[in-house]
Design an enzyme around this catalytic site. Sequence first.
Site, short mmCIF file in Angstrom:
data_model
loop_
_atom_site.label_atom_id
_atom_site.label_comp_id
_atom_site.label_asym_id
_atom_site.label_seq_id
_atom_site.Cartn_x
_atom_site.Cartn_y
_atom_site.Cartn_z
N ASP A 134 0.90 -1.16 0.05
CA ASP A 134 -0.03 0.06 0.14
C ASP A 134 0.89 1.20 0.15
OD1 ASP A 134 -2.28 1.97 0.72
OD2 ASP A 134 -3.25 -0.01 0.53
N HIS B 188 -3.23 3.88 -4.04
CA HIS B 188 -2.62 3.33 -2.77
C HIS B 188 -1.24 2.72 -3.05
CE1 HIS B 188 -6.12 2.96 -0.29
NE2 HIS B 188 -6.83 2.86 -1.22
N GLU C 19 -10.60 4.00 -4.74
CA GLU C 19 -10.09 5.27 -4.16
C GLU C 19 -9.15 6.00 -4.94
OE1 GLU C 19 -11.26 4.63 0.78
OE2 GLU C 19 -9.04 3.95 -0.24
#
Length: 596
Positions: A251, A305, A370
């Site tokens: 991440d 990420h 996201e």
Amino acid sequence: MWLQAICIYTVFIIIGCGIPTAAEEHSLWRWTCENNRCTKIRNEPENKEPVLSLEACKMFCDDYGLLWPKPTIETNLGNFLSKINMNTIDIQITKQGKSDDLLTAAADRFKTLVSSSVPKGFSAKAAGKSVTVYLVNENPYIREFSLDMDESYELYISSTSSDKVNATIRGNSFFGVRNGLETLSQLIVYDDIRNNLLIVRDVTIKDRPVYPYRGILLDTARNFYSIDSIKRTIDAMAAVKLNTFHWHITDSQSFPLVLQKRPNLSKLGAYSPTKVYTKQDIREVVEYGLERGVRVLPEFDAPAHVGEGWQDTGLTVCFKAEPWTKFCVEPPCGQLNPTKEELYDYLEDIYVEMAEAFESTDMFHMGGDEVSERCWNSSEEIQNFMIQNRWNLDKSSFLKLWNYFQKNAQDRAYKAFGKRLPLILWTSTLTDYTHVEKFLDKDEYIIQVWTTGADPQIQGLLQKGYRLIMSNYDALYFDCGFGAWVGSGNNWCSPYIGGQKVYGNSPAVMALSYRDQILGGEVALWSEQSDPATLDGRLWPRAAAFAERMWAEPSTAWQDAEHRMLHVRERLVRMGIQAESLEPEWCYQNQGLCYG
């Protein structure tokens, strides 16, 4: 008289015949089954009824005994409990094939589970009947995971003589036979009054799971987890018949994955040189999972990420951008730059080494959630690329850019894995049902839903023909309900999600008439606020509640399963899992009296 030879029995239970032992005579408490509940009563000297231990009583005082998850087709538990000698358990594999080594490992694990049923510091008497377990694998050459693998089994237990119990497990694959062994281990209980192991006799169980995908996600990037803690999680998963360990391995906070072709990613991105996962580590976990019927599913989350580890590549934008709240959902920010052609060579190298490490994987998770338009729009290079392609700098054009990335990454993934394996993406603006068909082929992509269980996107995607994995955060995010780690108050998805809500979270209810498109579900432990020290309590026993929902899709509520849930928690603790306590032990011993 009490000292006469008697048969210990009730209407439904026969343990055996003989002179009552001193342990029976001096036990202050016993349990009796009344109205499908085990009731704790004093064992008075004049008592002539059976002196049942709590676990012996629970094994018969419910249609499903102490089984977890409960079987789905047929469950007949006989009226006999027989003492067995743990040292005389013999396991025979009746058909030979390339999965024999897996069955041998499963057989060894079965014996370990039986041993763990005896509390630490105690040793069951080496007395009782011998047990022979026959493992019949109808397809001994199958050892690969797939979404259509057969995990069903049949289990039969009978007593052929005064000194022997036979158990036969039949399955159409190693995975089914392994599940049967797991169930068999749950039919053996420790009698703490007589210090014996007991097995249920005259048993017929036919069983198969409702959903083919039953998983746990563990995020090992926000905080690092040791290989031992990952293996411990897989052990617990196997005990409740979960079959997918989803490894969110990188991440923006860290890149612990060691890659030979791109070594700087972990050198710059790992928290320390000791907090990394090598190819050997991963293969060890993959094999460990295979022996326990648990696939290890790799995820490489992109194009968002990403951050730590990528510093010297020139392939990211808005890394550590401030204020972070403008560019991402948590610090540090970072996204890949889709306009860089060399990015896709980089990704291919990563995918190739992941394919080598996760060598038995039948799916690949590409992340994809996201993504921030504002992050991409902060890059002049990306703006120029979009203008050159006659794209506006609006939401629809950034979706085109995202799709440009995804198509290129998809092609490189297929090339790296050497096959067109199913790909998984999180729900996002790219997967919105109003335009998803423009970007993602329903035959190539599986969508993992992380929004709420009431999200209209679920029905919209199902109506478009997409297959779904349910991870709705309002019931299946196990990081919820703790203090905020950025700012004050509680974290974003509070409140805490109890096992009752987890158990009641039914994919069938969400799917309505599209149930066949639901592959299953997955609980998620995002690790901003957890690490190996808190891992077990975050997951267990709530993940066991999820396991029964995924295996059986029960029509009954959590109240009907509560007494078995309390017991599966005890089993996990005996296995060495530091599972969170659900209730005072008094409730375990006084079924039905802890209600609200």
